[in-house]
Design a protein around this motif. Structure first.
Motif, PDB file in Angstrom:
ATOM      1  N   HIS A  61      13.299  56.237  16.974  1.00 16.85           N
ATOM      2  CA  HIS A  61      13.459  56.760  18.288  1.00 16.85           C
ATOM      3  C   HIS A  61      14.767  56.493  19.096  1.00 16.85           C
ATOM      4  CE1 HIS A  61      11.925  56.627  22.634  1.00 16.85           C
ATOM      5  NE2 HIS A  61      12.718  57.586  23.181  1.00 16.85           N
ATOM      6  N   HIS A  93      13.914  64.396  23.630  1.00 16.49           N
ATOM      7  CA  HIS A  93      13.167  65.125  25.389  1.00 16.49           C
ATOM      8  C   HIS A  93      13.197  66.297  24.985  1.00 16.49           C
ATOM      9  CE1 HIS A  93      14.165  61.165  26.915  1.00 16.49           C
ATOM     10  NE2 HIS A  93      14.875  61.036  27.230  1.00 16.49           N
ATOM     11  N   GLU A 130      10.704  63.614  21.895  1.00 16.03           N
ATOM     12  CA  GLU A 130       9.753  62.988  22.382  1.00 16.03           C
ATOM     13  C   GLU A 130       9.148  63.610  23.357  1.00 16.03           C
ATOM     14  OE1 GLU A 130      12.285  59.818  24.606  1.00 16.03           O
ATOM     15  OE2 GLU A 130      10.812  58.912  25.506  1.00 16.03           O
ATOM     16  N   HIS A 139       5.889  59.008  27.862  1.00 21.59           N
ATOM     17  CA  HIS A 139       6.313  59.483  27.232  1.00 21.59           C
ATOM     18  C   HIS A 139       6.008  58.890  25.594  1.00 21.59           C
ATOM     19  CE1 HIS A 139      10.557  59.053  29.784  1.00 21.59           C
ATOM     20  NE2 HIS A 139       9.887  59.900  30.569  1.00 21.59           N
ATOM     21  N   ASN A 173       5.441  55.661  23.354  1.00 22.38           N
ATOM     22  CA  ASN A 173       7.159  54.971  24.244  1.00 22.38           C
ATOM     23  C   ASN A 173       7.319  53.555  25.818  1.00 22.38           C
ATOM     24  OD1 ASN A 173       7.978  56.026  22.436  1.00 22.38           O
ATOM     25  ND2 ASN A 173       8.588  57.527  23.650  1.00 22.38           N
ATOM     26  N   HIS A 174       8.266  53.276  25.326  1.00 23.69           N
ATOM     27  CA  HIS A 174       8.310  51.990  27.019  1.00 23.69           C
ATOM     28  C   HIS A 174       7.210  52.061  27.607  1.00 23.69           C
ATOM     29  CE1 HIS A 174       9.563  56.080  28.428  1.00 23.69           C
ATOM     30  NE2 HIS A 174      10.957  55.761  27.666  1.00 23.69           N
ATOM     31  N   ASP A 228      16.002  53.296  20.783  1.00 25.54           N
ATOM     32  CA  ASP A 228      15.697  54.314  22.279  1.00 25.54           C
ATOM     33  C   ASP A 228      17.477  54.756  22.505  1.00 25.54           C
ATOM     34  OD1 ASP A 228      15.241  56.501  24.269  1.00 25.54           O
ATOM     35  OD2 ASP A 228      13.705  54.816  25.727  1.00 25.54           O
TER      36      ASP A 228
HETATM   37 ZN   LIG Z   1      11.453  57.591  27.145  1.00 19.93          ZN
END
Ligand SMILES: [Zn+2]
Ligand SMILES: [Zn+2]
Length: 359
Positions: A61, A93, A130, A139, A173-174, A228
């Motif tokens: 990431h 992204h 992403e 995400h 993600n997260h 990230d």
């Molecule tokens: Zn993200």
């Protein structure tokens, strides 16, 4: 004629400059330190291989200037190499590209640049992106994609389907960002049941999400720790092993090897000296890291040699707190044979730790 004179003057200057660049300068005005800027260093990370698999250190990431990062893609590759990683994914992204009026590029471009650099220096660069939507979906990183442009579609589930069609591994993600609440929504359960969602970040950047450990157990998701990164890694993490990384137990050191291991769920997340993953993998890492020498069998005096770079924290018997088994050191302790040892830095569930015997 006048132009010719300028030309000769420029030619002379450039010869002068190239000579200066290749020679060591030492005169009254300038001193160049010998070798400065010539070497390129990489941390050697000592985390053991486990039976039949090579332990690859990975970060799945990472952002570049092509979305909202601050770094050019090829520097992401160099940075990861310097920090001892074996594989990374560039995951810009799709939907959030604040630099797009300046960098008007195809959605595959950051990966193209990074993969070219990866091939030059021997670092595996996985083509990713992403998918950036609001919660509940949130995400998702799609890894091993073919064409990011085709994933740029209005409907979020169509985007996931297109990525899956391209053979992607999908990573959530997260889950606790941006509202500091980790919630698994019906859409995630549906994607997991459809075998479209395969892994989740337990650690992202400097955050961790304890609830996710239980989801991994209940739903069979693989554990991930990713940076990230948006800024340089040095801005975020200082020194060896500070950056979050996902350990991947691969049959071979290649993109295919990483892909096979991810789909088989052979990962452990590592950040801030904590390891999280399936018990069998954590047990193997401990077994391959720690070596016990019995000093006095009757009194239970042993020396534990930690041959890895991992700092283990252990608790046993009547100890009220954990004690460290420092990396690359021998620790002498009193521990009778057959006593359970709790590794409080090895997480197998929320508030659940690896328990094993040392001898
Ligand atoms: Zn993200
Ligand atoms: Zn991101």
């Amino acid at each position: 004629m006048k132009l010719n004179k300028i030309f000769y003057a420029l030619a002379f200057c450039s010869v002068g400059l190239s000579w200066q660049a290749s020679a060591q300068l030492q005169n009254a005005d300038v001193y160049e330190y010998p070798g400065a800027g010539q070497e390129n260093n990489r941390y050697y990370i000592n985390i053991p291989d486990i039976d039949g698999y090579e332990t690859l250190k990975c970060d799945f990431h990472i952002h570049t200037v092509f979305s909202d990062g601050k770094v050019w893609p090829d520097m992401r590759v160099d940075e990861a190499w310097n920090e001892g990683l074996d594989a990374i994914a560039i995951t810009d992204h799709i939907e959030y590209r604040p630099n797009k009026t300046i960098i008007n590029a195809d959605l595959n471009k950051s990966n193209e640049i990074a993969r070219k650099r990866g091939a030059q220096i021997g670092l595996i660069v996985i083509k990713g992106t992403e998918i950036t939507r609001k919660k509940p979906l949130g995400h998702l990183n799609a890894l091993f994609v073919q064409d990011v442009n085709k994933i740029d579609v209005p409907n979020e589930l169509d985007a996931v389907d297109e990525a899956v069609k391209q053979g992607a591994y999908i990573l959530w993600n997260h889950p606790g960002w941006p509202n500091d609440t980790s919630t698994i929504y019906p859409v995630h359960k549906k994607l997991i049941a459809q075998k479209k969602l395969h892994g989740v970040e337990v650690f992202n950047s400097t955050e961790s999400y304890p609830k996710v450990l239980d989801w991994c157990n209940e739903l069979g998701l693989a554990h991930f720790a990713n940076s990230d990164l948006h800024y340089t890694s040095a801005n975020m993490y200082s020194g060896k092993l500070q950056r979050p990384m996902t350990l991947v137990f691969a049959k071979e050191r290649s993109e295919e090897g990483v892909k096979e291991a991810l789909f088989a769920g052979r990962t452990v997340a590592f950040y801030n000296n904590n390891l999280s993953g399936m018990e069998k993998y954590l047990r193997e890492i401990v077994k391959k890291s720690l070596f016990v020498k019995v000093i006095n069998k009757e009194k239970g005096v042993i020396e534990v040699c930690n041959k890895s770079d991992l700092l283990f924290q252990v608790r046993y018997g009547k100890l009220m707190y954990s004690i460290p088994l420092h990396p690359n050191q021998v620790t002498r302790i009193e521990l009778a044979s057959g006593v359970d040892v709790t590794f409080t830095n090895c997480l197998v569930g929320q508030d659940k730790f690896l328990v094993t015997k040392l001898w």
